[in-house]
Design a protein around this motif. Structure first.
Motif, mmCIF file in Angstrom:
data_model
loop_
_atom_site.group_PDB
_atom_site.id
_atom_site.type_symbol
_atom_site.label_atom_id
_atom_site.label_comp_id
_atom_site.label_asym_id
_atom_site.label_seq_id
_atom_site.Cartn_x
_atom_site.Cartn_y
_atom_site.Cartn_z
ATOM 1 N N PHE A 185 0.833 -1.204 0.000
ATOM 2 C CA PHE A 185 0.000 0.000 0.000
ATOM 3 C C PHE A 185 0.869 1.256 0.000
ATOM 4 O O PHE A 185 0.681 2.167 -0.819
ATOM 5 C CB PHE A 185 -0.918 -0.012 1.223
ATOM 6 C CG PHE A 185 -1.830 1.168 1.323
ATOM 7 C CD1 PHE A 185 -3.085 1.151 0.728
ATOM 8 C CD2 PHE A 185 -1.449 2.312 2.022
ATOM 9 C CE1 PHE A 185 -3.938 2.245 0.813
ATOM 10 C CE2 PHE A 185 -2.287 3.403 2.116
ATOM 11 C CZ PHE A 185 -3.532 3.372 1.517
ATOM 12 N N ASP A 232 -9.784 4.815 -2.022
ATOM 13 C CA ASP A 232 -9.762 3.588 -1.232
ATOM 14 C C ASP A 232 -11.150 2.966 -1.279
ATOM 15 O O ASP A 232 -12.123 3.558 -0.799
ATOM 16 C CB ASP A 232 -9.356 3.901 0.210
ATOM 17 C CG ASP A 232 -9.100 2.648 1.033
ATOM 18 O OD1 ASP A 232 -8.951 1.571 0.437
ATOM 19 O OD2 ASP A 232 -9.049 2.752 2.273
ATOM 20 N N SER A 275 -7.011 1.520 -4.099
ATOM 21 C CA SER A 275 -6.722 0.354 -3.253
ATOM 22 C C SER A 275 -7.989 -0.431 -2.968
ATOM 23 O O SER A 275 -9.064 0.139 -2.784
ATOM 24 C CB SER A 275 -6.053 0.781 -1.944
ATOM 25 O OG SER A 275 -6.814 1.764 -1.263
ATOM 26 N N MET A 276 -7.859 -1.761 -2.947
ATOM 27 C CA MET A 276 -8.947 -2.694 -2.625
ATOM 28 C C MET A 276 -8.375 -3.803 -1.745
ATOM 29 O O MET A 276 -8.005 -4.866 -2.233
ATOM 30 C CB MET A 276 -9.538 -3.310 -3.892
ATOM 31 C CG MET A 276 -10.183 -2.359 -4.858
ATOM 32 S SD MET A 276 -10.842 -3.296 -6.277
ATOM 33 C CE MET A 276 -11.507 -1.962 -7.293
ATOM 34 N N TYR A 277 -8.265 -3.565 -0.462
ATOM 35 C CA TYR A 277 -7.665 -4.546 0.439
ATOM 36 C C TYR A 277 -8.740 -5.310 1.207
ATOM 37 O O TYR A 277 -9.584 -4.710 1.867
ATOM 38 C CB TYR A 277 -6.699 -3.859 1.403
ATOM 39 C CG TYR A 277 -5.392 -3.502 0.726
ATOM 40 C CD1 TYR A 277 -4.281 -4.333 0.857
ATOM 41 C CD2 TYR A 277 -5.293 -2.375 -0.073
ATOM 42 C CE1 TYR A 277 -3.088 -4.032 0.219
ATOM 43 C CE2 TYR A 277 -4.104 -2.062 -0.725
ATOM 44 C CZ TYR A 277 -3.003 -2.894 -0.568
ATOM 45 O OH TYR A 277 -1.827 -2.590 -1.218
ATOM 46 N N LEU A 322 -11.296 -6.898 0.155
ATOM 47 C CA LEU A 322 -12.604 -6.454 -0.332
ATOM 48 C C LEU A 322 -13.325 -7.548 -1.111
ATOM 49 O O LEU A 322 -14.469 -7.877 -0.814
ATOM 50 C CB LEU A 322 -12.442 -5.211 -1.214
ATOM 51 C CG LEU A 322 -13.672 -4.797 -2.028
ATOM 52 C CD1 LEU A 322 -14.769 -4.270 -1.104
ATOM 53 C CD2 LEU A 322 -13.315 -3.760 -3.081
ATOM 54 N N THR A 328 -3.870 -1.471 -6.277
ATOM 55 C CA THR A 328 -3.304 -2.559 -5.480
ATOM 56 C C THR A 328 -4.368 -3.099 -4.526
ATOM 57 O O THR A 328 -5.354 -2.421 -4.224
ATOM 58 C CB THR A 328 -2.096 -2.095 -4.650
ATOM 59 O OG1 THR A 328 -2.509 -1.085 -3.724
ATOM 60 C CG2 THR A 328 -0.990 -1.562 -5.540
ATOM 61 N N GLY A 329 -4.144 -4.311 -4.073
ATOM 62 C CA GLY A 329 -5.090 -4.899 -3.131
ATOM 63 C C GLY A 329 -4.676 -6.291 -2.732
ATOM 64 O O GLY A 329 -3.604 -6.780 -3.103
ATOM 65 N N ASN A 378 -6.667 -10.300 -1.566
ATOM 66 C CA ASN A 378 -7.919 -11.037 -1.469
ATOM 67 C C ASN A 378 -7.663 -12.420 -0.895
ATOM 68 O O ASN A 378 -6.668 -13.062 -1.225
ATOM 69 C CB ASN A 378 -8.555 -11.165 -2.861
ATOM 70 C CG ASN A 378 -9.913 -11.816 -2.820
ATOM 71 O OD1 ASN A 378 -10.799 -11.382 -2.086
ATOM 72 N ND2 ASN A 378 -10.106 -12.864 -3.605
#
Length: 273
Positions: A124, A134, A203-205, A207, A237-238, A240
């Motif tokens: 991140f 975000d 960002s997709m952390y 999610l 970035t992220g 899963n």
């Protein structure tokens, strides 16, 4: 979204890291992730020419864009607030209170084999830029743990107002804009905005595994919609949690996986990389 090229480490772990760059960024070196976890370094052209993309882009145009400079601080509620997905509250005040310690600390490390401080937070920090979006904010942990910049504009997007309020307070950006909405639908930002007004980092952390659909193909619509509001050289970035093609769960991971699926916290049985 066109094609995603995956670079998967030989070790089979439970978390996939995502780095997606707009076409103008291809050729640059995105931050690499450790080979001790399943890693996806994604370089994707932001075009919509493949057959799968046609399916993902079958939603009707969204007419409720937020126009103008993206630095405007404004709460936005979509027309879909009657939707159950927007009314359901997963992140209650109590869950938000223990989220960092339990989910990002204990569960991520000992169930999924992925230390947030060792892997996700550096990813991140290395990729956040001056106009950041975000999506799926949680408690605002990543922004809170990243040095704030007076030059940075932050937009927080989630389907839960409580999470947005908590994340804004913790973000270090008191002027951050909060937006309530569904990331599987066109995002309420103008796709025709000038390049300098589009997001240069997204960002997709943690999610995608929470999205209320069992179809991985439907989940990838989140990438398609994000790409439309990203700058030409933007980066996404992220991370899963996967449901298939992972290492054999330890006892703790089996218990966490069973309980979170049972109670609808996770929806990732078919998620793989």
């Amino acid at each position: 979204m066109d094609v995603m090229e995956l670079d998967i480490a030989p070790e089979r772990k439970d978390v996939v890291l995502i780095t997606m760059q707009s076409q103008a960024s291809i050729g640059k070196n995105p931050s690499s992730s450790p080979t001790t976890i399943m890693t996806s370094t994604t370089t994707a052209t932001i075009t919509r020419t493949s057959s799968s993309a046609s399916t993902l882009n079958s939603h009707p145009p969204h007419n409720n864009h937020i126009d103008g400079p993206l630095s405007t601080s404004k709460a936005y509620l979509t027309d879909d607030t009657h939707d159950a997905t927007l009314q359901e509250t997963i992140y209650t005040p109590l869950r938000l209170l223990i989220y960092d310690f339990w989910v990002l600390g204990i569960v991520a490390t000992f169930a999924w084999g992925c230390s947030v401080t060792a892997y996700l937070l550096p990813l991140f920090r290395d990729n956040i830029r001056n106009n950041h979006l975000d999506i799926g904010v949680g408690t605002g942990y990543y922004l809170a743990k990243t040095p704030a910049s007076k030059h940075r504009k932050v937009t927080l997007f989630d389907n839960e107002p409580g999470a947005l309020e908590t994340a804004k307070k913790r973000s270090g950006h008191p002027n951050a804009r909060t937006v309530v909405g569904d990331c599987l639908k066109p995002l309420p930002f103008s796709p025709t905005a000038a390049a300098e007004e589009k997001f240069d980092s997204v960002s997709m952390y943690f999610l995608l595994h929470c999205l209320r659909t069992s179809s991985p193909r439907e989940k990838t619509a989140a990438f398609t919609h994000a790409a439309k509001v990203m700058a030409p050289d933007g980066v996404l970035t992220g991370a899963n949690i996967l449901g298939k093609g992972v290492r054999r769960d330890n006892f703790f991971a089996r218990w966490i996986r069973a309980k979170t699926l049972e109670h609808g916290v996770l929806s990732n049985r078919e998620d793989s990389a």
